[in-house]
Design a protein around this motif. Sequence first.
Motif, short mmCIF file in Angstrom:
data_model
loop_
_atom_site.label_atom_id
_atom_site.label_comp_id
_atom_site.label_asym_id
_atom_site.label_seq_id
_atom_site.Cartn_x
_atom_site.Cartn_y
_atom_site.Cartn_z
N GLY A 106 5.35 -2.95 -4.95
CA GLY A 106 3.96 -2.36 -4.35
C GLY A 106 4.63 -0.78 -2.75
N LEU A 107 5.05 -1.66 -2.18
CA LEU A 107 5.56 -0.80 -0.88
C LEU A 107 6.44 -0.19 -0.76
N GLY A 108 7.43 -1.14 -1.70
CA GLY A 108 8.96 -0.02 -1.38
C GLY A 108 8.41 0.72 -3.15
N ARG A 133 -8.25 -11.43 -4.91
CA ARG A 133 -7.21 -11.91 -3.33
C ARG A 133 -8.24 -10.97 -1.82
N THR A 134 -8.18 -11.83 -1.36
CA THR A 134 -8.77 -11.11 0.46
C THR A 134 -7.87 -11.30 0.79
N TRP A 135 -7.31 -9.41 1.35
CA TRP A 135 -6.29 -8.96 2.11
C TRP A 135 -7.66 -8.12 3.61
N HIS A 136 -6.67 -9.31 4.76
CA HIS A 136 -7.10 -9.65 6.19
C HIS A 136 -6.11 -8.28 6.18
N LEU A 137 -6.43 -7.32 7.80
CA LEU A 137 -5.98 -6.27 8.66
C LEU A 137 -6.22 -6.73 9.78
N ALA A 138 -5.04 -6.81 10.77
CA ALA A 138 -5.18 -6.55 12.44
C ALA A 138 -3.83 -5.87 12.59
N GLY A 139 -4.07 -5.33 13.70
CA GLY A 139 -2.73 -4.65 14.25
C GLY A 139 -2.55 -5.09 15.59
N LEU A 140 -1.29 -4.94 16.59
CA LEU A 140 -1.19 -5.10 17.73
C LEU A 140 -0.75 -3.86 18.44
N GLY A 192 -6.21 -8.71 -9.07
CA GLY A 192 -4.83 -9.05 -9.65
C GLY A 192 -3.90 -8.10 -9.10
N ALA A 193 -2.45 -8.67 -9.60
CA ALA A 193 -1.03 -8.65 -9.37
C ALA A 193 -1.04 -6.60 -9.55
N ALA A 200 -0.47 -1.82 -6.07
CA ALA A 200 -1.07 -0.26 -5.97
C ALA A 200 -1.55 -0.94 -4.04
N LEU A 201 -1.88 -1.50 -3.63
CA LEU A 201 -2.60 -1.46 -2.29
C LEU A 201 -1.47 -1.03 -1.50
N GLY A 202 -0.21 -2.30 -1.95
CA GLY A 202 1.64 -2.03 -1.55
C GLY A 202 1.46 -0.56 -1.39
N GLN A 203 1.55 0.28 -2.67
CA GLN A 203 1.91 1.02 -3.25
C GLN A 203 0.96 2.45 -2.11
N ARG A 204 -0.21 1.84 -1.46
CA ARG A 204 -1.08 3.62 -0.83
C ARG A 204 -0.44 3.05 0.51
#
Length: 173
Positions: A57-59, A149-156, A20-21, A26-30
């Motif tokens: 959410g991030l904002g 939704r599946t969120w995938h994370l990578a970092g450089l 859900g949205a 909430a993921l963005g807020q965290r």
Amino acid sequence: MDLHALPPVPRFPQRREVVGAAATAALGQRAASLLAGGEIILLWGPLGAGKTCFTQGLGRGLGVAGEIASPTFTLVNTYPGRLVLHHLDFYRIDAGHDLADIGVPAILDEVWDGGAVAVVEWPGPLLGVLGSAPRLELLVLPGAAAELRTWHLAGLPAVPPAWADLFAEGATC
């Protein structure tokens, strides 16, 4: 080269599912609580997958007042908060477009100086500018259920430990 082609899932070592949205926001807020300034977050995913919802959410987590709208037509929206949030959307940018025309060099300078963060939807046109600069990349894909939704994370060069914890199995938003 297709600027809107999604990167391959195996490139993303971390993943988590949300439903859900509200859970996406909430993921963005965290995630906002992990930001210190200087971060570039690239958001990959098909239309309607939740990239702007994550950014909203991030904002909110950065203390942005008011609505965070998709910059699909404006290309760049900037919001004051605990850190300045630059929200960019390159869906309508063609290969070879001069990103200086929309202020990208100045935005990147502000981010790299530590006073802001940049969240970029459809980031293909920016990759050449970034080169090997540090960044986080999120790929969101719809699941079998309508709201999944599946969120995938990578970092450089790598995923920071706090971000890996956020994406750890069983982490809640």
